[in-house]
Design an enzyme around this catalytic site. Sequence first.
Site, PDB file in Angstrom:
ATOM      1  N   GLU A 124     -22.988  -6.300  16.813  1.00 37.60           N
ATOM      2  CA  GLU A 124     -22.802  -6.272  18.267  1.00 37.60           C
ATOM      3  C   GLU A 124     -21.513  -7.033  18.575  1.00 37.60           C
ATOM      4  O   GLU A 124     -21.417  -8.235  18.326  1.00 37.60           O
ATOM      5  CB  GLU A 124     -23.992  -6.931  18.964  1.00 37.60           C
ATOM      6  CG  GLU A 124     -23.856  -6.995  20.474  1.00 37.60           C
ATOM      7  CD  GLU A 124     -24.953  -7.808  21.141  1.00 37.60           C
ATOM      8  OE1 GLU A 124     -24.745  -8.233  22.298  1.00 37.60           O
ATOM      9  OE2 GLU A 124     -26.008  -8.032  20.508  1.00 37.60           O
ATOM     10  N   ASP A 134     -24.319 -15.378  29.773  1.00 33.95           N
ATOM     11  CA  ASP A 134     -24.056 -16.183  28.589  1.00 33.95           C
ATOM     12  C   ASP A 134     -23.996 -17.675  28.867  1.00 33.95           C
ATOM     13  O   ASP A 134     -23.493 -18.128  29.898  1.00 33.95           O
ATOM     14  CB  ASP A 134     -22.742 -15.734  27.950  1.00 33.95           C
ATOM     15  CG  ASP A 134     -22.833 -14.327  27.402  1.00 33.95           C
ATOM     16  OD1 ASP A 134     -23.795 -14.057  26.667  1.00 33.95           O
ATOM     17  OD2 ASP A 134     -21.955 -13.500  27.717  1.00 33.95           O
TER      18      ASP A 134
END
Length: 279
Positions: A55, A66
């Site tokens: 990924e 994030d």
Amino acid sequence: MNEQDGRARLEGVLAANRERGRPALIGYLPIGYPSVPASIEAMLTMVGAGVDIVEIGLPHHDPIMDGPVIRQATESALRGGTRIADLFTAVKALASAEVPVVCMTYWNPVERYGAERFARDLAVAGGCGVIVPDLPSGKAAEWTASTDAHGLARILVVPPDASDERISRIASACTGFVYAAGRLGLTGSGEVDIAQAKNLVNRVRRVTTTSVCVGFGISTPAHAAGVAPLADGVIVGTALVECLAASSLDAGLTRLTTLIESLAASLQTPALTPRATAC
């Protein structure tokens, strides 16, 4: 590389691992950290150490999903001049490794680049799918058409506090796999909640036969082993990015190899839970 076979290659690897009785190990790293060439070398190192699917994160100025580790890494990549073209360069570089590659990106860069153009260029480079955690509902039809036209898996994130209606809506829009968040909050901000993850995966499986992969909070072999019986794939990101914050690239790659080998070993015999049939 045939741009129409990306989704099929991704689904094939997930199915092959399922037949062996183990989930796929999915490793995340952002392109451009600590540099574009170094990040590509790190991705190839991940494959050699046992990652089944790569990924690649596309750095973005506002990574709303994030935590601080990935945020700092992507900010560093952006300061270093990383651009969307570098993502396609990385995907091409990984093509010889014969592992599926998916991109994790927020919607804004895709929209600015052009959804159809982004899907086309990723597919031509050899990509297999795209994770978009913040896809606006008003752009869903455009994105569906673009990814379907170029044979890409369309992957969305299901949070653990989602309603049944929302789970059904997100899962029905996914191809390749559904990304189930193993905990609430940002990436890297806490440990996976196994009970919460199990409940979410079961709820997702009630409405789809698409593979379900679990991420968020998985950083150790123990975490991976705990999630393995639930999922078709185990996604690790923050812990891998932390490996590269070493005194040198060689030291970072050594740390990366050691961690991935231990994660892969923890997934060897999880006795996967039988998959339910969707209603």
